[in-house]
Write a protein that holds these residues in place. Structure first.
Motif, mmCIF file in Angstrom:
data_model
loop_
_atom_site.group_PDB
_atom_site.id
_atom_site.type_symbol
_atom_site.label_atom_id
_atom_site.label_comp_id
_atom_site.label_asym_id
_atom_site.label_seq_id
_atom_site.Cartn_x
_atom_site.Cartn_y
_atom_site.Cartn_z
ATOM 1 N N TYR A 1 0.857 -1.182 0.000
ATOM 2 C CA TYR A 1 0.000 0.000 0.000
ATOM 3 C C TYR A 1 0.900 1.242 0.000
ATOM 4 O O TYR A 1 1.107 1.861 1.042
ATOM 5 C CB TYR A 1 -0.915 0.012 1.232
ATOM 6 N N PRO A 2 1.446 1.634 -1.143
ATOM 7 C CA PRO A 2 2.435 2.725 -1.176
ATOM 8 C C PRO A 2 1.899 4.049 -0.634
ATOM 9 O O PRO A 2 2.669 4.842 -0.075
ATOM 10 C CB PRO A 2 2.773 2.838 -2.672
ATOM 11 N N TRP A 3 0.623 4.297 -0.770
ATOM 12 C CA TRP A 3 0.035 5.564 -0.346
ATOM 13 C C TRP A 3 0.077 5.752 1.169
ATOM 14 O O TRP A 3 0.002 6.880 1.662
ATOM 15 C CB TRP A 3 -1.416 5.646 -0.821
ATOM 16 N N VAL A 4 0.217 4.652 1.926
ATOM 17 C CA VAL A 4 0.205 4.747 3.386
ATOM 18 C C VAL A 4 1.373 5.590 3.890
ATOM 19 O O VAL A 4 1.247 6.344 4.858
ATOM 20 C CB VAL A 4 0.236 3.347 4.030
ATOM 21 N N LEU A 5 2.532 5.477 3.244
ATOM 22 C CA LEU A 5 3.715 6.215 3.693
ATOM 23 C C LEU A 5 3.438 7.712 3.701
ATOM 24 O O LEU A 5 3.834 8.418 4.632
ATOM 25 C CB LEU A 5 4.904 5.894 2.786
ATOM 26 N N GLU A 6 2.770 8.189 2.681
ATOM 27 C CA GLU A 6 2.454 9.615 2.586
ATOM 28 C C GLU A 6 1.571 10.074 3.739
ATOM 29 O O GLU A 6 1.659 11.215 4.190
ATOM 30 C CB GLU A 6 1.758 9.889 1.249
ATOM 31 N N VAL A 7 0.745 9.172 4.249
ATOM 32 C CA VAL A 7 -0.226 9.538 5.281
ATOM 33 C C VAL A 7 0.368 9.488 6.676
ATOM 34 O O VAL A 7 0.104 10.367 7.508
ATOM 35 C CB VAL A 7 -1.459 8.612 5.201
ATOM 36 N N ILE A 8 1.185 8.462 6.968
ATOM 37 C CA ILE A 8 1.620 8.274 8.354
ATOM 38 C C ILE A 8 3.040 8.763 8.634
ATOM 39 O O ILE A 8 3.393 8.941 9.800
ATOM 40 C CB ILE A 8 1.496 6.796 8.784
ATOM 41 N N ALA A 9 3.853 8.983 7.605
ATOM 42 C CA ALA A 9 5.217 9.474 7.842
ATOM 43 C C ALA A 9 5.193 10.985 8.000
ATOM 44 O O ALA A 9 5.821 11.733 7.251
ATOM 45 C CB ALA A 9 6.141 9.053 6.710
ATOM 46 N N THR A 10 4.447 11.445 8.977
ATOM 47 C CA THR A 10 4.306 12.860 9.273
ATOM 48 C C THR A 10 4.390 13.036 10.790
ATOM 49 O O THR A 10 4.384 12.060 11.541
ATOM 50 C CB THR A 10 2.950 13.411 8.778
ATOM 51 N N VAL A 11 4.424 14.288 11.229
ATOM 52 C CA VAL A 11 4.454 14.542 12.668
ATOM 53 C C VAL A 11 3.063 14.407 13.288
ATOM 54 O O VAL A 11 2.924 14.393 14.505
ATOM 55 C CB VAL A 11 5.014 15.956 12.961
ATOM 56 N N GLN A 12 2.027 14.307 12.444
ATOM 57 C CA GLN A 12 0.666 14.145 12.935
ATOM 58 C C GLN A 12 -0.035 13.014 12.180
ATOM 59 O O GLN A 12 -0.957 13.250 11.412
ATOM 60 C CB GLN A 12 -0.123 15.451 12.786
ATOM 61 N N PRO A 13 0.398 11.762 12.386
ATOM 62 C CA PRO A 13 -0.251 10.638 11.693
ATOM 63 C C PRO A 13 -1.642 10.405 12.265
ATOM 64 O O PRO A 13 -1.950 10.840 13.382
ATOM 65 C CB PRO A 13 0.673 9.465 12.001
ATOM 66 N N PRO A 14 -2.507 9.715 11.531
ATOM 67 C CA PRO A 14 -3.834 9.406 12.055
ATOM 68 C C PRO A 14 -3.728 8.528 13.301
ATOM 69 O O PRO A 14 -3.084 7.486 13.279
ATOM 70 C CB PRO A 14 -4.496 8.637 10.898
#
Length: 316
Positions: A167-180
């Protein structure tokens, strides 16, 4: 008046952007836990009492290229939150997260876009639900048997690496300072931190070590996700092809003597190793270093380079 949908506290609407639905991350987490409890107790993931039971997730593979639209004569009969979420996941897998929208999901399902809002508030919530779905996909039915800190960390890193490849799109979502802060992500993080139970480490050090291991997977996954996106667009080349063909050609054109260390790699077969080999090598070396640290055999940390305008540590 805008209020938190979980606790009713009054909210301040920003001048621009999406209006907030929760007053805090804790309220958001409680809302997700409530949904998860309902999913576990009812056998389906839904909030509407009059919703029909969700059908099982389709097992057919996602076609390459653009996602095929379902028959246009379909209605919203059988529509469910779970079906919407997994349709969105299929779109993001095949076309990228930037192509996934409420309208696109509705088109694939063959329903009116407003039908989706009976189940999901909007794209932001849909993305959170997508993360929850993929992080909980393998389930927690089997009791967890501890295997030691190194085996636990290695398994966690390999699972995360496989997640970004699937699921390549997951990296864009959770590799942040405010993941879900969805329950399944929090549960997996808690399990990773638990690998150090009984070793005498404090919570801060445990957190640092675990994030360091996760960072290996996320950092190299940037290259893997880039490869996948390039393949999706067509005409892309892999990292090994780039290193073995493109880089030597550029060095030759610019003059290899200007970059002697990079030029020395041209005849080394190891330089064209694929990302799987690089990930495995990097992970094992990091785990070796953690082992030395836990055994008290690690060297003292080096002095940090002074920042701009700061005095050197050697002057103290």
């Amino acid at each position: 008046m805008l209020t938190c949908v979980q606790c009713g506290k009054e909210l301040t609407a920003p001048p621009r952007g999406r209006k907030p639905r929760y007053c805090s991350r804790s309220c958001q987490a409680r809302a997700y836990r409530a949904r998860l409890d309902e999913r576990t107790g009812q056998g389906a993931w839904r909030e509407k009492k009059d919703e029909q039971p969700s059908p099982p997730r389709p097992a057919r593979p996602v076609p390459s290229g653009r996602v095929a639209r379902e028959d246009s004569h379909r209605t919203d009969v059988g529509l469910s939150r779970e079906r919407i979420v997994w349709t969105a996941i299929q779109i993001a897998n095949a076309e990228g997260l930037e192509s996934m929208s409420m309208r696109h999901v509705a088109n694939v399902l063959g329903v009116k876009v407003m039908s989706l809002y009976n189940y999901i508030d909007g794209k932001d919530e849909l993305i959170d639900l997508m993360v929850e779905a993929v992080f909980s996909e393998d389930g927690d039915g089997e009791p967890h048997v501890p295997r030691g800190w190194r085996a636990e960390l290695e398994a966690a890193a390999r699972w995360e690496w496989a997640l970004y490849s699937t699921y390549p799109w997951v990296l864009e979502v959770i590799a942040t300072v405010q993941p879900p802060l969805v329950p399944s992500l929090l549960a997996r993080f808690e399990r990773g931190l638990g690998a150090f139970d009984g070793l005498g480490l404090g919570p801060v050090m445990t957190h640092r070590i675990y994030l360091g291991v996760s960072g290996i997977a996320q950092g190299l996954a940037l290259l893997r996700v880039s490869e996948i996106a390039s393949e999706r667009r067509g005409g892309g080349i892999s990292l090994s092809q780039w290193r073995s063909v493109k880089v030597p050609a550029v060095l030759e054109e610019l003059g290899a003597d200007r970059y002697p260390r990079q030029a020395a790699l041209r005849n080394s077969p190891e330089v064209v190793a694929d990302l799987e080999e690089i990930f495995d090598f990097s992970l094992q070396r990091l785990l070796d270093g953690i082992a030395r640290f836990l055994e008290g055999d690690s060297p003292a940390p080096p002095h940090r380079w002074p920042g701009p305008g700061q005095p050197s540590a050697e002057g103290h």
